[in-house]
Write an enzyme that holds these catalytic residues in place. Sequence first.
Site, PDB file in Angstrom:
ATOM      1  N   ARG A  85      -4.688  -5.388 -18.951  1.00  0.00           N
ATOM      2  CA  ARG A  85      -4.552  -6.662 -18.221  1.00  0.00           C
ATOM      3  C   ARG A  85      -5.843  -6.883 -17.435  1.00  0.00           C
ATOM      4  O   ARG A  85      -6.135  -6.121 -16.516  1.00  0.00           O
ATOM      5  CB  ARG A  85      -3.389  -6.594 -17.237  1.00  0.00           C
ATOM      6  CG  ARG A  85      -2.016  -6.492 -17.863  1.00  0.00           C
ATOM      7  CD  ARG A  85      -0.962  -6.455 -16.756  1.00  0.00           C
ATOM      8  NE  ARG A  85       0.384  -6.654 -17.253  1.00  0.00           N
ATOM      9  CZ  ARG A  85       1.255  -5.657 -17.454  1.00  0.00           C
ATOM     10  NH1 ARG A  85       0.907  -4.419 -17.216  1.00  0.00           N
ATOM     11  NH2 ARG A  85       2.487  -5.922 -17.886  1.00  0.00           N
ATOM     12  N   GLU A  96       5.181 -14.356 -26.135  1.00  0.00           N
ATOM     13  CA  GLU A  96       5.984 -14.230 -24.916  1.00  0.00           C
ATOM     14  C   GLU A  96       6.705 -15.524 -24.557  1.00  0.00           C
ATOM     15  O   GLU A  96       7.188 -15.681 -23.447  1.00  0.00           O
ATOM     16  CB  GLU A  96       5.148 -13.682 -23.748  1.00  0.00           C
ATOM     17  CG  GLU A  96       3.785 -14.267 -23.607  1.00  0.00           C
ATOM     18  CD  GLU A  96       2.887 -13.513 -22.604  1.00  0.00           C
ATOM     19  OE1 GLU A  96       3.371 -12.689 -21.836  1.00  0.00           O
ATOM     20  OE2 GLU A  96       1.690 -13.810 -22.610  1.00  0.00           O
ATOM     21  N   ARG A 128      -6.560  -8.077 -23.032  1.00  0.00           N
ATOM     22  CA  ARG A 128      -5.936  -9.395 -22.983  1.00  0.00           C
ATOM     23  C   ARG A 128      -6.834 -10.286 -22.146  1.00  0.00           C
ATOM     24  O   ARG A 128      -7.249  -9.897 -21.043  1.00  0.00           O
ATOM     25  CB  ARG A 128      -4.555  -9.290 -22.330  1.00  0.00           C
ATOM     26  CG  ARG A 128      -3.912 -10.648 -22.190  1.00  0.00           C
ATOM     27  CD  ARG A 128      -2.518 -10.530 -21.679  1.00  0.00           C
ATOM     28  NE  ARG A 128      -2.487 -10.194 -20.281  1.00  0.00           N
ATOM     29  CZ  ARG A 128      -1.365  -9.929 -19.610  1.00  0.00           C
ATOM     30  NH1 ARG A 128      -0.199  -9.932 -20.235  1.00  0.00           N
ATOM     31  NH2 ARG A 128      -1.392  -9.646 -18.336  1.00  0.00           N
ATOM     32  N   ASN A 150       8.317  -9.102 -21.092  1.00  0.00           N
ATOM     33  CA  ASN A 150       8.547  -9.406 -19.668  1.00  0.00           C
ATOM     34  C   ASN A 150       8.690 -10.917 -19.505  1.00  0.00           C
ATOM     35  O   ASN A 150       9.589 -11.414 -18.819  1.00  0.00           O
ATOM     36  CB  ASN A 150       7.382  -8.920 -18.807  1.00  0.00           C
ATOM     37  CG  ASN A 150       7.188  -7.430 -18.906  1.00  0.00           C
ATOM     38  OD1 ASN A 150       8.098  -6.725 -19.325  1.00  0.00           O
ATOM     39  ND2 ASN A 150       6.014  -6.951 -18.555  1.00  0.00           N
ATOM     40  N   ASP A 151       7.769 -11.646 -20.129  1.00  0.00           N
ATOM     41  CA  ASP A 151       7.862 -13.105 -20.055  1.00  0.00           C
ATOM     42  C   ASP A 151       8.845 -13.664 -21.078  1.00  0.00           C
ATOM     43  O   ASP A 151       9.522 -14.658 -20.812  1.00  0.00           O
ATOM     44  CB  ASP A 151       6.486 -13.742 -20.246  1.00  0.00           C
ATOM     45  CG  ASP A 151       5.698 -13.732 -18.949  1.00  0.00           C
ATOM     46  OD1 ASP A 151       6.279 -14.122 -17.921  1.00  0.00           O
ATOM     47  OD2 ASP A 151       4.532 -13.309 -18.957  1.00  0.00           O
ATOM     48  N   CYS A 211       4.777  -4.897 -25.924  1.00  0.00           N
ATOM     49  CA  CYS A 211       4.160  -4.325 -24.720  1.00  0.00           C
ATOM     50  C   CYS A 211       4.882  -4.682 -23.428  1.00  0.00           C
ATOM     51  O   CYS A 211       4.348  -4.473 -22.346  1.00  0.00           O
ATOM     52  CB  CYS A 211       2.700  -4.752 -24.628  1.00  0.00           C
ATOM     53  SG  CYS A 211       2.492  -6.525 -24.406  1.00  0.00           S
ATOM     54  N   ARG A 241      11.351 -13.828 -13.380  1.00  0.00           N
ATOM     55  CA  ARG A 241      11.225 -12.360 -13.361  1.00  0.00           C
ATOM     56  C   ARG A 241      10.915 -11.788 -11.994  1.00  0.00           C
ATOM     57  O   ARG A 241      11.005 -10.583 -11.793  1.00  0.00           O
ATOM     58  CB  ARG A 241      10.172 -11.903 -14.391  1.00  0.00           C
ATOM     59  CG  ARG A 241       8.789 -12.399 -14.135  1.00  0.00           C
ATOM     60  CD  ARG A 241       7.873 -12.121 -15.316  1.00  0.00           C
ATOM     61  NE  ARG A 241       7.095 -10.909 -15.150  1.00  0.00           N
ATOM     62  CZ  ARG A 241       6.060 -10.587 -15.911  1.00  0.00           C
ATOM     63  NH1 ARG A 241       5.682 -11.373 -16.912  1.00  0.00           N
ATOM     64  NH2 ARG A 241       5.389  -9.494 -15.705  1.00  0.00           N
ATOM     65  N   HIS A 246       0.820  -1.214   0.000  1.00  0.00           N
ATOM     66  CA  HIS A 246       0.000   0.000   0.000  1.00  0.00           C
ATOM     67  C   HIS A 246       0.849   1.257   0.000  1.00  0.00           C
ATOM     68  O   HIS A 246       0.510   2.240  -0.636  1.00  0.00           O
ATOM     69  CB  HIS A 246      -0.899   0.014   1.222  1.00  0.00           C
ATOM     70  CG  HIS A 246      -1.965  -1.018   1.167  1.00  0.00           C
ATOM     71  ND1 HIS A 246      -2.644  -1.288   0.023  1.00  0.00           N
ATOM     72  CD2 HIS A 246      -2.452  -1.847   2.103  1.00  0.00           C
ATOM     73  CE1 HIS A 246      -3.517  -2.240   0.263  1.00  0.00           C
ATOM     74  NE2 HIS A 246      -3.413  -2.609   1.518  1.00  0.00           N
TER      75      HIS A 246
END
Length: 593
Positions: free
Chosen positions: A313, A450, A349, A473-474, A521, A484, A206
């Site tokens: 996402r 990916e 997605r 990223n993947d 992306c 990751r 948070h």
Amino acid sequence: MAEWPPPDESLSGTMPVVETVRKGTAAAPGIAIGRIYLVDRRRLKVPKRHLQEDEIESEVERFRRALDVSDRQLERVKEKIEARFDDHYNIIAAHQLILHDEHLVDETIRNIREKGINAEWALRKTVEHIRGVFDSIEDDYFRERRSDVEFVGERVLRNLLGRDVALTPPPDAIVVAYDLSPADTANFYRAAVAGLATDAGGNTSHTAIIARAHEIPAVVGLEDITALVGNGDLVIVDGTSGVVILNPSPETVALYRERARLEAAQGVALLSNVELPAVSQDDVHIGLVANIDHLDEIRGALGYGAEGIGLFRTEYLFMGADQPPDEQAHYEHACAVVEALGGRPVTFRTVDLGADKMARFLTDHQEVNPALGLRSIRLCLTREVRPLFVQQLRGLLRAGATGNVRIMFPMISGVQELSLALEVLDEVREGLRREGTPFGEEVKVGIMIEMPSAAMVADHLARRVDFFSIGTNDLIQYTLAVDRVNEHVAYLYEPLHPALLRLIDMVVRAAAAEGTAVSLCGEMAGDAAVAPVLLGLGLTELSMNAVAIPQVKQVIRNSRVSELRELAQDALKMASAPEIKEAVWRYLERART
Ligand code: PEP
Ligand code: MG
């Protein structure tokens, strides 16, 4: 840098002031220099007392009164939060729910009655029990949520003990704490807190979320910062690089003041390009779109100049919920997104759950190696989860009748898996047609690339879909075998690794040969020191965290794509990332002058 703690005073004479650097997680960008306001929340001692039989019911009453007082305090905190900080408001509302949750209330009352112990002790036992349950959850996101229960427990405890609950740091203070509750931070922007540094927390804690929303520079996850500092010490918080410097020397302070000035000037200068087109010196337009998780991020993304949403996402619709969203919820959510975008495109997605993104209703789904397990599209194609997938597809296709919607499947490994996903989509379309339910017949369908396997058969895949979005990223994780989310191997996570560039090159060429649109992306799209190579490899659309758009646009506007093609061709021949970085850096230096 010198060691901390400084040498023993008895050996060294007077205690020297030693500059100390600590590295944590960069949670909210920006540099703050100021004096520490130390929040000492952890040292609350709980009195322990066995009760007489006739004291028990009045102790239960005292506990209930403390709950009521806490509830009223949280209500007042909520009133103070400005409307634009919805997330913050919702977190406080969730804390009010926890306050009345039967696990917290009933178990504490049972502890008082059955164990005959005072309310503070009974409450501490309950919170420890709940914390133990959270600790056993593998998923980081949910494990971090145990802090919500702790924050609520601490508030009730303070009220039971008659202690002060509000934090009011002096203006421009740098708040250092073990962790901060969302109720603590509600006061912060009002009191103009300059920066935050905490022992606990990660990027999804948070403190991190709220610091970013309030644009307060913050570093979290420093582990022991509270043990190293004293109230009023001078400190620098560099929320851009995740560094905290205690007792900085005058030279370091001067250096960081200059950096802060530069960062602020750059931010203002860059934001002035928001209205300008992302067109290179040789007239190539590059589409710059945003990656988002929530509807309420759209306004901010457009403010940074996003031309649409390249990656929505949708996992977050599932992750916070006890029950998965149904078709109508997907439909309404997607329609609201379309409306907020006012005609601009959005790529939804389909849900990418599993590994580091688990939904509450799937928590019994435990795997030894979740990144390689039953996740994402694989999960959606299972008999159990397929009905949820169908509901999502129906909702998205129906929303496609109202605007510019595209649908994208994540984690496609090859043609067979793609065919299975397309079959489900065809059945869904057929069902909608049969019922006469309106939907977007023209909705474009694409996939994320990916996995190395998908990149290597991109020619086959390109014939079967309308577009590709390269999810680096993947793709980096699977190409370099680097988890990751594992900080121990983070040094190997290298976007400019030549192996990765070769895969991207392969995908872009395969897409071009079939006339299939392609964008990228992954996070690397938003790195201004990497984007030139991507443009040189032929990408004409990049989707990124919206805050990065002005900086990447600046690079595009200063570059010639014809030169970047040469740069990328050179990079493809290079043996290692440092060589490639050096070549990009030289190009950027030349382009700047
Ligand atoms: C990716 O893998 O590059 C991507 C954009 O998706 P996510 O980060 O959600 O896995
Ligand atoms: Mg991914």
